[in-house]
Motif scaffolding. Sequence first.
Motif, PDB file in Angstrom:
ATOM      1  N   ARG B 217       2.296 -12.239  33.933  1.00 31.61           N
ATOM      2  CA  ARG B 217       3.687 -12.362  33.392  1.00 31.61           C
ATOM      3  C   ARG B 217       3.277 -11.580  32.164  1.00 31.61           C
ATOM      4  O   ARG B 217       3.146 -11.648  31.213  1.00 31.61           O
ATOM      5  N   VAL B 218       4.366 -10.827  31.344  1.00 29.39           N
ATOM      6  CA  VAL B 218       4.476 -10.228  30.860  1.00 29.39           C
ATOM      7  C   VAL B 218       5.905 -10.000  29.970  1.00 29.39           C
ATOM      8  O   VAL B 218       6.730 -10.382  30.688  1.00 29.39           O
ATOM      9  N   MET B 219       6.257 -10.988  28.650  1.00 27.52           N
ATOM     10  CA  MET B 219       7.604 -10.558  28.207  1.00 27.52           C
ATOM     11  C   MET B 219       7.981  -9.296  27.766  1.00 27.52           C
ATOM     12  O   MET B 219       7.150  -8.086  27.282  1.00 27.52           O
ATOM     13  N   GLU B 220       9.318  -9.293  26.886  1.00 28.75           N
ATOM     14  CA  GLU B 220      10.368  -7.447  27.095  1.00 28.75           C
ATOM     15  C   GLU B 220       9.066  -7.132  25.548  1.00 28.75           C
ATOM     16  O   GLU B 220       9.049  -8.052  24.946  1.00 28.75           O
ATOM     17  N   GLY B 221       8.688  -6.119  25.078  1.00 22.86           N
ATOM     18  CA  GLY B 221       8.064  -5.290  24.111  1.00 22.86           C
ATOM     19  C   GLY B 221       9.071  -4.719  22.920  1.00 22.86           C
ATOM     20  O   GLY B 221      10.120  -4.680  23.886  1.00 22.86           O
ATOM     21  N   PRO B 222       8.886  -4.898  21.737  1.00 23.40           N
ATOM     22  CA  PRO B 222       9.738  -4.576  21.030  1.00 23.40           C
ATOM     23  C   PRO B 222      10.886  -3.191  21.050  1.00 23.40           C
ATOM     24  O   PRO B 222      12.082  -2.705  21.132  1.00 23.40           O
ATOM     25  N   GLN B 223       9.866  -2.290  22.177  1.00 19.59           N
ATOM     26  CA  GLN B 223      10.964  -0.735  22.491  1.00 19.59           C
ATOM     27  C   GLN B 223      11.028  -0.667  23.935  1.00 19.59           C
ATOM     28  O   GLN B 223      10.996   0.493  24.667  1.00 19.59           O
ATOM     29  N   ALA B 224      11.231  -1.857  24.198  1.00 16.16           N
ATOM     30  CA  ALA B 224      11.182  -1.677  26.324  1.00 16.16           C
ATOM     31  C   ALA B 224      12.475  -1.173  26.720  1.00 16.16           C
ATOM     32  O   ALA B 224      12.323  -0.579  27.446  1.00 16.16           O
ATOM     33  N   ILE B 276       1.544  -4.295  25.156  1.00 12.49           N
ATOM     34  CA  ILE B 276       1.481  -2.494  26.400  1.00 12.49           C
ATOM     35  C   ILE B 276       1.778  -1.450  26.034  1.00 12.49           C
ATOM     36  O   ILE B 276       3.063  -1.665  25.851  1.00 12.49           O
ATOM     37  N   GLN B 277       0.759  -0.589  25.342  1.00 13.16           N
ATOM     38  CA  GLN B 277       1.775   0.431  24.690  1.00 13.16           C
ATOM     39  C   GLN B 277       1.469   1.973  25.134  1.00 13.16           C
ATOM     40  O   GLN B 277       0.828   2.040  26.074  1.00 13.16           O
ATOM     41  N   VAL B 278       1.989   2.401  25.268  1.00  8.36           N
ATOM     42  CA  VAL B 278       2.780   4.210  25.939  1.00  8.36           C
ATOM     43  C   VAL B 278       2.468   5.421  24.988  1.00  8.36           C
ATOM     44  O   VAL B 278       3.542   5.833  24.798  1.00  8.36           O
ATOM     45  N   PRO B 298       5.534   3.220  21.373  1.00  9.68           N
ATOM     46  CA  PRO B 298       6.017   2.837  21.904  1.00  9.68           C
ATOM     47  C   PRO B 298       5.635   1.272  23.030  1.00  9.68           C
ATOM     48  O   PRO B 298       4.959   1.691  23.292  1.00  9.68           O
ATOM     49  N   GLN B 299       5.852   0.273  22.615  1.00  4.35           N
ATOM     50  CA  GLN B 299       5.867  -1.080  23.496  1.00  4.35           C
ATOM     51  C   GLN B 299       6.664  -1.304  24.404  1.00  4.35           C
ATOM     52  O   GLN B 299       7.684  -2.234  24.044  1.00  4.35           O
ATOM     53  N   ILE B 300       6.543  -1.239  25.720  1.00  4.97           N
ATOM     54  CA  ILE B 300       7.340  -1.651  26.417  1.00  4.97           C
ATOM     55  C   ILE B 300       6.761  -3.492  27.281  1.00  4.97           C
ATOM     56  O   ILE B 300       8.143  -3.723  27.716  1.00  4.97           O
ATOM     57  N   ALA B 301       6.021  -3.844  26.689  1.00 10.28           N
ATOM     58  CA  ALA B 301       5.936  -5.522  27.105  1.00 10.28           C
ATOM     59  C   ALA B 301       4.830  -6.241  26.384  1.00 10.28           C
ATOM     60  O   ALA B 301       4.188  -5.823  25.460  1.00 10.28           O
ATOM     61  N   GLN B 302       4.400  -7.082  26.474  1.00 13.83           N
ATOM     62  CA  GLN B 302       3.634  -8.105  25.411  1.00 13.83           C
ATOM     63  C   GLN B 302       2.870  -8.855  26.303  1.00 13.83           C
ATOM     64  O   GLN B 302       3.830 -10.128  26.438  1.00 13.83           O
TER      65      GLN B 302
END
Lengths: 231, 352
Positions: B217-224, B276-278, B298-302
């Motif tokens: 389970r993940v939350m939205e990252g700042p740069q999603a 989670i960075q891409v 960029p961080q897509i999720a946490q």
Amino acid sequence: MNGWQLCPLGDSAVRIQFGDQLDETVHRRLLTIADQLRQHPFEGMEECVPAYTTLTVFYNPVHMDYADVEQRLTEVLQQMSDAPVQPGRTVEIPVCYGGAYGPDIEFVALHHGFTVEEVIAMHTAAAYRVYALGFSPGFPYLGGLPTALATPRRATPRLAVPAGSVGIAGVQTGVYPVETPGGWQIIGRTPLALFRPWEHPPTLLAPGDTVRFRAIPSEAFDAWAEGGRTS
Amino acid sequence: MMGRRDGAQIAPSCTRDAPAVARVRAPGLLSTVQDLGRTGYRRFGVIHSGAMDRVAAQVANLLVGNHPAAAVLEMTLTGAALHFEQEALIAVTGLGLATFVDGEPAPCWRPLYVAAGSTVSFHPLPQGCRTYLAVAGGWMVPLWLGSASTDIRAGFGGLAGRPLRAGDALPIGCASERGLRILAALKSKRTRAPFAAPLWRVSWNALPRYEINPVIRVMEGPQANAFTVDSQRAFFTSPFRVTPQSDRMGYRLDGPALSLSRPLEMLSEAVTAGTIQVPPDGRPIVLMADSQTTGGYPQIAQVASVDLPRLAQLRPGQTMRFAPIGVREAQRLWRQQVQWLRCLTAAIQQAF
């Protein structure tokens, strides 16, 4: 202060963004808020981490949920709009440039058509601001490298860059606190320990400091290393 | 400080002249001393570190009467072999290894009394990645910046800032009064086996749901929102495989390449375990316990903190899927997990 945005970094941190442009005034404000939070932490606050344009506040959600933390931080940010900004310290870092300590300095000089002496003169003349510590313990993200010295990274990174190495990568300059692999152009080395886990604070530098590099001869480096930390 | 004996400062009940040690006969692939990590030093660039599966590490400690944040040994994929010169109370938790005492299979997720002169060793199991070994009194390594955790890259903390090596002596602290009671109770029931364990074990129902192909389970990252709509969709619909280039710092995942709607010029900012960075190649990296403190991708999720132990037990080749969760719900699950650990503490206090 105006122009900030809060957003959660998962379930145990909040990211506060102050614009998206590198700006010394914004950075000063952000550090002042970090100090304020450290002096008056809310229940469950663990730490706050300043970077270029963001301040990330870590907390334990057992004590407070996100909505409470958001409200608390908003209050602090509103109250801090006129707080006086703390001046940073100036830290001088002795560097032995070139030779075995700075194997890439000739490449940097050739790349720009300078002499080695000119590279040293330009690198020591500038004042650098510490925007953040990261990458490895005590590693400073420095702003202020003269654009004339901006040099691409090495095509092949080194497997081990010795602790204390001073390097250039693009428009950045920095000092490796511990031996790590790295692709920066290494122009010199300092005998100072940037990471000192036996002390508090455990790093030579802090965000907001101004760094000036001073050239020292290699004999001085050896004496320094043998005599321990003399400053 | 003068005249104080090593290890004697922890518990007043300790009467040993010299600290007991466990001798490392074989180190295992990657065995490090960890606790719950270094809190408060990220701004200096010091990584948090600590046990990858924080629940398993805390449970191991509770089972031997330790504080949940005491130092444990984290073993990865293969186990160490440790020789106990004196009797000890230990507990093995986590996943991935079967425990043996003097060659006899011993149970995990419960306290174990081991007699003086025993050797504790492990055999790899097909699933699971990280196993924790706690000893009553904790592994007594010096604290650096308030933590016993090993920071391998910076070379400090734990046992000399590095993984175990054959020949090392791991010092054992002094057991708490509860630890001593558990030890005495088990010892009195010992038959001819080289160890003694209770019949009960920690219930699977109370532990994180360890699965072979979990939904994380993940939350939205700042740069999603900087990612293309297709990439945001692919992130939640495709399986992602843990590649062999994965370690305590981060898991590099293989799956559909994720791309940004347009190039994003980013300044480094704080990242943490679960970010989670891409990077530009589009392959996501889930940062884990040894995450660097700052990152510029960029961080897509946490990842929800309660799912980090489940991720910690995945090994290369296994796949996961991601599902969205809100911050409020993730925090509720966190409190539930904390509450459950308190219940376990209370149950052990009642039993001993």
